[in-house]
Design a protein around this motif. Structure first.
Motif, PDB file in Angstrom:
ATOM      1  N   ILE A 119     -19.716  27.452 -27.770  1.00 16.73           N
ATOM      2  CA  ILE A 119     -19.100  28.693 -28.828  1.00 16.73           C
ATOM      3  C   ILE A 119     -18.721  27.836 -29.925  1.00 16.73           C
ATOM      4  O   ILE A 119     -17.541  27.105 -29.654  1.00 16.73           O
ATOM      5  N   PRO A 120     -19.128  28.333 -31.225  1.00 17.99           N
ATOM      6  CA  PRO A 120     -18.306  27.970 -32.182  1.00 17.99           C
ATOM      7  C   PRO A 120     -16.934  28.620 -32.386  1.00 17.99           C
ATOM      8  O   PRO A 120     -17.040  30.011 -32.148  1.00 17.99           O
ATOM      9  N   MET A 121     -15.841  27.958 -32.959  1.00 18.08           N
ATOM     10  CA  MET A 121     -14.751  28.611 -33.156  1.00 18.08           C
ATOM     11  C   MET A 121     -14.800  29.668 -33.970  1.00 18.08           C
ATOM     12  O   MET A 121     -15.301  29.515 -35.307  1.00 18.08           O
ATOM     13  N   SER A 122     -14.207  30.919 -34.038  1.00 19.14           N
ATOM     14  CA  SER A 122     -14.293  32.012 -35.030  1.00 19.14           C
ATOM     15  C   SER A 122     -13.043  33.168 -34.833  1.00 19.14           C
ATOM     16  O   SER A 122     -12.830  33.305 -33.688  1.00 19.14           O
ATOM     17  N   PHE A 123     -12.744  33.668 -35.785  1.00 16.01           N
ATOM     18  CA  PHE A 123     -12.058  34.676 -35.676  1.00 16.01           C
ATOM     19  C   PHE A 123     -12.857  36.030 -35.451  1.00 16.01           C
ATOM     20  O   PHE A 123     -14.010  36.141 -36.257  1.00 16.01           O
ATOM     21  N   ARG A 124     -12.342  37.071 -34.844  1.00 14.38           N
ATOM     22  CA  ARG A 124     -13.110  38.205 -34.500  1.00 14.38           C
ATOM     23  C   ARG A 124     -12.258  39.475 -34.625  1.00 14.38           C
ATOM     24  O   ARG A 124     -11.105  39.626 -34.452  1.00 14.38           O
ATOM     25  N   ALA A 125     -12.927  40.587 -34.993  1.00 12.09           N
ATOM     26  CA  ALA A 125     -12.161  41.785 -35.291  1.00 12.09           C
ATOM     27  C   ALA A 125     -13.472  42.934 -34.642  1.00 12.09           C
ATOM     28  O   ALA A 125     -14.700  43.039 -34.774  1.00 12.09           O
ATOM     29  N   ASP A 126     -12.792  43.574 -33.568  1.00 10.84           N
ATOM     30  CA  ASP A 126     -13.607  44.435 -32.737  1.00 10.84           C
ATOM     31  C   ASP A 126     -15.021  43.982 -32.229  1.00 10.84           C
ATOM     32  O   ASP A 126     -16.045  44.559 -32.385  1.00 10.84           O
ATOM     33  N   GLY A 127     -14.862  42.683 -31.934  1.00 12.78           N
ATOM     34  CA  GLY A 127     -15.889  42.037 -31.209  1.00 12.78           C
ATOM     35  C   GLY A 127     -16.911  41.447 -32.216  1.00 12.78           C
ATOM     36  O   GLY A 127     -17.952  40.762 -31.524  1.00 12.78           O
ATOM     37  N   ARG A 128     -16.728  41.492 -33.419  1.00 15.41           N
ATOM     38  CA  ARG A 128     -17.693  40.864 -34.630  1.00 15.41           C
ATOM     39  C   ARG A 128     -17.005  39.759 -35.066  1.00 15.41           C
ATOM     40  O   ARG A 128     -15.839  39.989 -35.515  1.00 15.41           O
ATOM     41  N   SER A 129     -17.487  38.548 -35.469  1.00 16.63           N
ATOM     42  CA  SER A 129     -17.094  37.758 -36.176  1.00 16.63           C
ATOM     43  C   SER A 129     -16.756  37.919 -37.703  1.00 16.63           C
ATOM     44  O   SER A 129     -17.294  38.491 -38.102  1.00 16.63           O
TER      45      SER A 129
END
Length: 403
Positions: A119-129
């Protein structure tokens, strides 16, 4: 975003890696028994040498065939699977949960071998990167407020903190305290300090490109997530980043600031298996625990805590104490399976995975003690470790702390 083809190909590669690892375990056991059929016995040297040459050739052949099969699987099946991918279709919660567990247990191996399951690190909003770029942030967050909230999950868990009915912690804090919540998705099998350093850099980029002027940043971490947040704070301050100056609150839910007993027991078991030449090969299976899991033995937060050390050795706590960031409202929440009306000593049993003193930052060593004001510490009775994430009473306490 992980696709179906990534999941299948990554799982296939992991299976082939497992065959290779199991071959090594069987070979070492075979070699030990051949050399010493019974304790203290010594077989004829000539027979042992000949048997070893034959066995080594057999095991090497198994590895070669396994390598061919792995490469053939990727080349033959990969293109076919990618035709089935639908980039517009987000991964299911069940698949993400399974991939998160695999990352927690084998994440360092997945990362080191370039496995697409990593898994690459990422911020997500409502389940989307959400990419920390001006235009993409503005599009993904049209109603962004000056108050940024980042929710960080724990070991083997997914970032989907939000309840299906939309009444999760992030939604509640958005409604009651004007936060704009994002979740962090990351590989929990990597070293905590590795994730902490990367998070520090991503927070710097995120706040620099936030759609509006940022007034405050709040980090909430569950279990390992709290340690990653603390590690990021240390590395961000060390690098002279601007975001630690915006950090107003840090909340840790059931975080093992001074280690978790389950990993300490795993370390003892792995070390015990190494004491005998007959059980040492089996110890390889115990030593495949990820770097992130091993960091939870004492709560490692910095590279120096693990670099150049044998992660499976029976060693004491050699961490470099990392103090709390000055000027940041830091709150520690712990859970205990004991009821509130039970003997106070039972609070020490903790939530089933983390003991209460560890979650509250308490330590016998003055240098390691994390001094959090009493009003910023709380113990929730009758709750387990995972219940700290979704419990309404926990959410209410966080609203009180952060409002």
């Amino acid at each position: 975003m992980s696709t179906v083809s990534d999941s299948v190909l990554g799982a296939g590669r992991l299976v082939f890696d497992g065959v290779g690892g199991l071959t090594t375990v069987v070979e070492r056991m075979h070699e030990t028994i051949a050399r010493h059929p019974l304790p203290f016995s010594r077989p004829p040297e000539q027979a042992t040498r000949g048997h070893g040459l034959i066995a080594a050739g057999v095991y090497e052949s198994i590895r070669t065939v396994n390598g061919w099969a792995r490469d053939g699987f990727a080349l033959g099946v990969g293109p076919l699977l990618r035709r089935l991918d639908d980039p517009s279709e987000p991964p299911s919660a069940r698949r993400e949960a399974l991939v998160s567990v695999l990352n927690g247990v084998y994440g360092d191996h997945l990362d080191a071998t370039g496995n697409p399951l990593a898994i690459p690190m990422s911020f997500r909003a409502d389940g989307r990167s959400v990419q920390p770029q001006p235009q993409r942030l503005a599009t993904a967050l049209p109603n962004a407020t000056p108050h940024v909230l980042i929710l960080i999950h724990g070991l083997c868990l997914s970032d989907r903190w939000q309840a299906e009915d939309g009444q999760g912690l992030g939604s509640r804090l958005r409604e009651e305290a004007d936060f704009t919540p994002l979740t962090l998705r990351y590989n929990t099998g990597r070293h905590i300090s590795t994730n902490g350093r990367e998070l520090a850099g991503k927070l710097e980029a995120l706040l620099a490109h936030w759609p509006v002027e940022v007034e405050s940043l709040t980090l909430i971490g569950h279990s390992m997530g709290g340690l990653v947040a603390r590690s990021a704070g240390g590395y961000g301050s060390e690098a002279g980043h601007a975001w630690p100056g915006k950090l107003r609150s840090l909340v840790c839910l059931g975080s093992p600031h001074h280690g978790a007993p389950l990993e300490k027991s795993g370390n003892v078991l792995a070390a015990a298996l190494r004491l005998s030449q007959y059980t040492d090969p089996l110890g390889l299976l115990g030593r495949i625990r990820s770097a992130g899991i091993k960091d939870l033995r004492y709560g490692n937060l910095c590279d120096e805590d693990w670099h150049g050390r044998d992660p499976d050795a029976l060693a004491g706590d050699s961490r470099r104490p990392l103090p709390l960031l000055p000027g940041v409202k830091t709150c520690f929440a712990a859970a205990t399976l004991a009821r509130e009306d039970s003997n106070p000593r039972l609070d020490l049993i903790g939530d089933g995975l983390v003991r209460t003193p560890s979650a509250l930052g308490q330590h016998a060593d003055e240098r390691r003690r994390l001094r959090v004001p009493p009003e910023h510490r709380h113990v929730f009775h009758g709750l387990g470790h995972l219940e700290l994430i979704g419990s309404p009473i926990v959410h209410q306490k966080l609203v009180e702390w952060l409002s």
